[in-house]
Write a protein that holds these residues in place. Sequence first.
Motif, mmCIF file in Angstrom:
data_model
loop_
_atom_site.group_PDB
_atom_site.id
_atom_site.type_symbol
_atom_site.label_atom_id
_atom_site.label_comp_id
_atom_site.label_asym_id
_atom_site.label_seq_id
_atom_site.Cartn_x
_atom_site.Cartn_y
_atom_site.Cartn_z
ATOM 1 N N ASN A 92 -9.131 -12.153 6.588
ATOM 2 C CA ASN A 92 -8.445 -10.862 6.732
ATOM 3 C C ASN A 92 -8.040 -10.291 5.372
ATOM 4 O OD1 ASN A 92 -7.907 -10.708 9.851
ATOM 5 N ND2 ASN A 92 -7.357 -12.794 9.242
ATOM 6 N N LYS A 93 -8.848 -10.583 4.364
ATOM 7 C CA LYS A 93 -8.501 -10.197 2.992
ATOM 8 C C LYS A 93 -8.303 -8.682 2.857
ATOM 9 C CE LYS A 93 -10.602 -12.406 -0.194
ATOM 10 N NZ LYS A 93 -11.644 -12.891 -1.149
ATOM 11 N N ALA A 94 -9.146 -7.904 3.488
ATOM 12 C CA ALA A 94 -9.031 -6.442 3.381
ATOM 13 C C ALA A 94 -7.714 -5.963 3.967
ATOM 14 C CB ALA A 94 -10.200 -5.762 4.090
ATOM 15 N N TRP A 95 -7.279 -6.579 5.071
ATOM 16 C CA TRP A 95 -6.025 -6.196 5.713
ATOM 17 C C TRP A 95 -4.845 -6.503 4.810
ATOM 18 C CZ3 TRP A 95 -3.427 -3.340 8.787
ATOM 19 C CH2 TRP A 95 -2.195 -3.726 9.305
ATOM 20 N N TYR A 96 -4.833 -7.685 4.202
ATOM 21 C CA TYR A 96 -3.733 -8.055 3.321
ATOM 22 C C TYR A 96 -3.686 -7.150 2.095
ATOM 23 C CZ TYR A 96 -2.550 -12.275 5.901
ATOM 24 O OH TYR A 96 -2.119 -13.148 6.868
ATOM 25 N N ARG A 108 -4.711 -4.107 1.971
ATOM 26 C CA ARG A 108 -4.229 -2.798 2.427
ATOM 27 C C ARG A 108 -2.706 -2.812 2.574
ATOM 28 N NH1 ARG A 108 -5.911 0.311 8.069
ATOM 29 N NH2 ARG A 108 -4.438 2.050 7.834
ATOM 30 N N LEU A 109 -2.163 -3.912 3.127
ATOM 31 C CA LEU A 109 -0.709 -4.029 3.234
ATOM 32 C C LEU A 109 -0.047 -3.956 1.861
ATOM 33 C CD1 LEU A 109 -0.252 -6.896 5.868
ATOM 34 C CD2 LEU A 109 0.322 -4.480 6.175
ATOM 35 N N ALA A 110 -0.672 -4.600 0.894
ATOM 36 C CA ALA A 110 -0.110 -4.624 -0.450
ATOM 37 C C ALA A 110 -0.154 -3.255 -1.111
ATOM 38 C CB ALA A 110 -0.857 -5.644 -1.308
ATOM 39 N N SER A 111 -1.231 -2.534 -0.893
ATOM 40 C CA SER A 111 -1.385 -1.236 -1.565
ATOM 41 C C SER A 111 -0.653 -0.107 -0.856
ATOM 42 C CB SER A 111 -2.877 -0.888 -1.688
ATOM 43 O OG SER A 111 -3.463 -0.760 -0.400
ATOM 44 N N ASP A 112 -0.605 -0.154 0.470
ATOM 45 C CA ASP A 112 0.005 0.937 1.233
ATOM 46 C C ASP A 112 1.504 0.769 1.440
ATOM 47 O OD1 ASP A 112 -2.523 1.898 1.394
ATOM 48 O OD2 ASP A 112 -2.800 1.539 3.541
ATOM 49 N N ALA A 158 3.175 -10.467 17.064
ATOM 50 C CA ALA A 158 3.153 -9.461 15.991
ATOM 51 C C ALA A 158 2.366 -9.938 14.769
ATOM 52 C CB ALA A 158 4.587 -9.126 15.576
ATOM 53 N N ASP A 159 1.764 -8.996 14.086
ATOM 54 C CA ASP A 159 1.051 -9.264 12.836
ATOM 55 C C ASP A 159 1.939 -8.913 11.647
ATOM 56 O OD1 ASP A 159 -1.363 -10.109 14.020
ATOM 57 O OD2 ASP A 159 -1.984 -8.021 14.324
ATOM 58 N N GLN A 160 1.457 -9.269 10.460
ATOM 59 C CA GLN A 160 2.178 -8.896 9.253
ATOM 60 C C GLN A 160 2.333 -7.381 9.187
ATOM 61 O OE1 GLN A 160 -0.270 -11.070 9.393
ATOM 62 N NE2 GLN A 160 0.227 -12.892 8.191
ATOM 63 N N GLY A 161 3.512 -6.957 8.770
ATOM 64 C CA GLY A 161 3.750 -5.525 8.607
ATOM 65 C C GLY A 161 4.339 -4.836 9.814
ATOM 66 N N GLU A 162 4.418 -5.537 10.965
ATOM 67 C CA GLU A 162 4.933 -4.893 12.174
ATOM 68 C C GLU A 162 6.449 -4.905 12.261
ATOM 69 O OE1 GLU A 162 3.171 -5.255 16.039
ATOM 70 O OE2 GLU A 162 1.481 -6.372 15.209
#
Length: 216
Positions: A26-30, A32-36, A60-64
């Motif tokens: 899930n590297k792209a998701w992480y 995205r969380l870091a940048s957004d 729940a996922d990270q960021g929720e």
Amino acid sequence: MDQAKPLPGYLVQRYHGWKATGYAENKAWYRRLASDGQHPRAMVISCCDSRVHVTSIFGADQGEFFIHRNIANLVPPYAPDGDHHGTSAAVEYAVTMLNVAHLIVLGHSSCGGVKGCIDMCQGHAPELEEKHSFIGRWMDILRPSYTLVAQENDPELQARALEKQSVLVSLENLMTFPFVRERVDEGLLTLHGLWTDIGEGGLEFFNPSDEAFRPV
């Protein structure tokens, strides 16, 4: 800081396992969380108890969720006195900076903090009465509510009743924060009181219409 030591080996192994699987897949998701930045819809105030796993309960996922944990999931009354207020600071950040839409207080069964409050109120915990007891002074937030459950003779039922009172006390104290009350009154923020039974996996919510906790 000579007292700091490297992580225990089992935690290092778990980290590398996660990095090779959960993160790698899930590297792209992480990234995205870091940048957004974070944009949680809800803040959850729960107990520090290691058995209460907020993200697992709700899948729940990270960021929720913006999660804050303390002893017995308590929120103190609004008190801008210049002292350190970790819980109050977390609430302020979630409401005024992150603009969460929901503020959830999650209590639970077999809460050690609530048990400590009962022991203190019954005179069985003199160590918690000491001024230097951080736990005792924190549980003073809940202490007045003991009068509501004092007549219950069954210790288990008494503890469960006070666990739910800890949720209600926190909800009431949240409304003493001007920025919370303002958003609630404007319909921009809703408060929710929950209690979970660890052993049974149950979840109850406080229903204001009949002032009782009901199964979700």
